[in-house]
Design an enzyme around this catalytic site. Structure first.
Site, mmCIF file in Angstrom:
data_model
loop_
_atom_site.group_PDB
_atom_site.id
_atom_site.type_symbol
_atom_site.label_atom_id
_atom_site.label_comp_id
_atom_site.label_asym_id
_atom_site.label_seq_id
_atom_site.Cartn_x
_atom_site.Cartn_y
_atom_site.Cartn_z
ATOM 1 N N GLU A 158 -3.053 -4.495 -3.080
ATOM 2 C CA GLU A 158 -3.668 -5.546 -4.066
ATOM 3 C C GLU A 158 -3.549 -4.857 -5.458
ATOM 4 O OE1 GLU A 158 -4.686 -4.684 -1.275
ATOM 5 O OE2 GLU A 158 -5.999 -6.488 -0.261
ATOM 6 N N ASN A 205 0.730 -1.287 -0.096
ATOM 7 C CA ASN A 205 0.111 -0.177 -0.104
ATOM 8 C C ASN A 205 0.816 1.405 -0.042
ATOM 9 O OD1 ASN A 205 0.527 -0.793 2.758
ATOM 10 N ND2 ASN A 205 -0.886 0.472 3.607
ATOM 11 N N ILE A 206 0.567 2.164 -0.839
ATOM 12 C CA ILE A 206 0.948 3.385 -0.875
ATOM 13 C C ILE A 206 0.271 4.670 -0.661
ATOM 14 C CG2 ILE A 206 2.641 4.936 -2.621
ATOM 15 C CD1 ILE A 206 2.975 2.279 -4.041
ATOM 16 N N GLU A 207 0.335 5.283 0.566
ATOM 17 C CA GLU A 207 -0.845 6.339 1.001
ATOM 18 C C GLU A 207 -0.338 7.604 0.423
ATOM 19 O OE1 GLU A 207 -1.094 5.780 5.228
ATOM 20 O OE2 GLU A 207 -2.239 3.864 4.899
ATOM 21 N N ASN A 208 -1.037 8.551 0.510
ATOM 22 C CA ASN A 208 -0.734 10.083 0.189
ATOM 23 C C ASN A 208 -1.440 10.895 1.052
ATOM 24 O OD1 ASN A 208 -1.575 12.574 -1.761
ATOM 25 N ND2 ASN A 208 0.156 11.102 -2.583
ATOM 26 N N CYS A 221 -10.167 -4.875 0.264
ATOM 27 C CA CYS A 221 -11.240 -3.773 0.341
ATOM 28 C C CYS A 221 -12.054 -3.969 -0.622
ATOM 29 C CB CYS A 221 -10.666 -2.454 0.711
ATOM 30 S SG CYS A 221 -10.270 -1.586 -1.020
ATOM 31 N N TYR A 248 -5.648 11.931 1.198
ATOM 32 C CA TYR A 248 -5.905 10.525 1.462
ATOM 33 C C TYR A 248 -6.581 9.666 0.374
ATOM 34 C CZ TYR A 248 -5.468 11.893 6.258
ATOM 35 O OH TYR A 248 -4.899 12.400 7.500
ATOM 36 N N CYS A 268 -4.123 0.495 -2.739
ATOM 37 C CA CYS A 268 -3.982 -0.669 -1.720
ATOM 38 C C CYS A 268 -2.915 -1.598 -2.224
ATOM 39 C CB CYS A 268 -5.270 -1.320 -1.530
ATOM 40 S SG CYS A 268 -6.723 -0.384 -0.825
ATOM 41 N N CYS A 302 -10.782 -3.092 -4.083
ATOM 42 C CA CYS A 302 -9.934 -4.103 -4.742
ATOM 43 C C CYS A 302 -10.623 -5.351 -5.026
ATOM 44 C CB CYS A 302 -8.740 -4.335 -3.698
ATOM 45 S SG CYS A 302 -7.567 -3.128 -3.337
HETATM 46 N N1 THU Z 1 -5.258 -1.515 2.640
HETATM 47 C C1 THU Z 1 -4.441 -2.487 1.705
HETATM 48 O O1 THU Z 1 -3.528 -1.986 1.244
HETATM 49 N N2 THU Z 1 -5.164 -3.588 1.433
HETATM 50 C C2 THU Z 1 -6.216 -4.264 2.113
HETATM 51 O O2 THU Z 1 -6.518 -5.380 1.872
HETATM 52 C C3 THU Z 1 -6.584 -3.372 3.326
HETATM 53 C C4 THU Z 1 -6.294 -2.008 3.368
HETATM 54 C C5 THU Z 1 -4.594 -0.538 3.076
HETATM 55 C C6 THU Z 1 -5.059 0.827 2.509
HETATM 56 C C7 THU Z 1 -4.658 1.749 3.581
HETATM 57 O O3 THU Z 1 -3.528 2.163 3.005
HETATM 58 C C8 THU Z 1 -4.359 0.983 4.965
HETATM 59 O O4 THU Z 1 -4.298 -0.263 4.422
HETATM 60 C C9 THU Z 1 -5.280 1.143 5.921
HETATM 61 O O5 THU Z 1 -6.620 1.264 5.341
#
Ligand code: THU
Length: 159
Positions: free
Chosen positions: A77, A64-67, A109, A70, A75, A112
């Site tokens: 996946e 996962n790569i956040e910003n 999620c 948000y 994610c 995904c």
């Molecule tokens: N996230 C994923 O990358 N995959 C999942 O299956 C569940 C959630 C990430 C999104 C966000 O960066 C962090 O987890 C919290 O929700």
């Protein structure tokens, strides 16, 4: 009657010992766990790793790569999926997701699930394995994209 929670939280029927799984699945889980180390998640502090095996045997990994904005986050996946897709690989054989959640397993999620289901059409379901990075003995939730998202939206349905 036993209640089944298909998101894996209490779906004991689908939980297996890691060591009992096919070595190719173990390798996929290991790849997801390694990719998790690259997660950029300063906002949630929730690191996720994913790995997708395509029909030629290649493993594509993602985290996962956040910003700071948000909604621009991605994610693990979908990171793995777009890496495979942008290399021309559309046949997903299996997917693994690794994250450290105290209770239950981390499953994809809704976005995904929908994203992955695009590549699980015509009855070609994608097995999905969810595991934790460390807890030993390692237990793995064995499910699939279509189990997690039955009746997903598809323009291609019926074709
Ligand atoms: N996230 C994923 O990358 N995959 C999942 O299956 C569940 C959630 C990430 C999104 C966000 O960066 C962090 O987890 C919290 O929700």
């Amino acid at each position: 009657m036993t209640q089944v929670y298909i998101n894996g939280a209490r779906d004991e029927a689908n939980v297996r010992d890691h060591d009992s799984l096919d070595v190719s699945v173990q390798e996929l889980i290991r790849a997801a766990a390694e990719a998790r180390n690259n997660a950029y998640c300063p906002y949630s502090n929730f690191a996720v790793g994913a790995a997708i095996r395509t029909s030629d045997g290649t493993i594509y990994t993602g985290c996962n790569i956040e910003n700071g904005a948000y909604a621009a986050s991605i994610c693990a996946e979908r990171t793995a999926a777009v890496k495979a897709l942008s290399e021309g690989k559309r046949e997903f054989i299996a997917c693994a997701v690794v994250a450290q959640q105290e209770k239950g397993f981390t499953t994809p999620c809704g976005v995904c699930r929908q994203f992955l289901s695009e590549f699980a059409i015509n009855g070609k379901d994608i097995p999905l394995y969810a595991a934790k990075p460390t807890n030993l003995p390692l237990r793995v939730l064995c499910t699939s994209v279509l189990q997690l998202l039955p009746n997903s939206f598809s323009f291609l349905n019926g074709k």
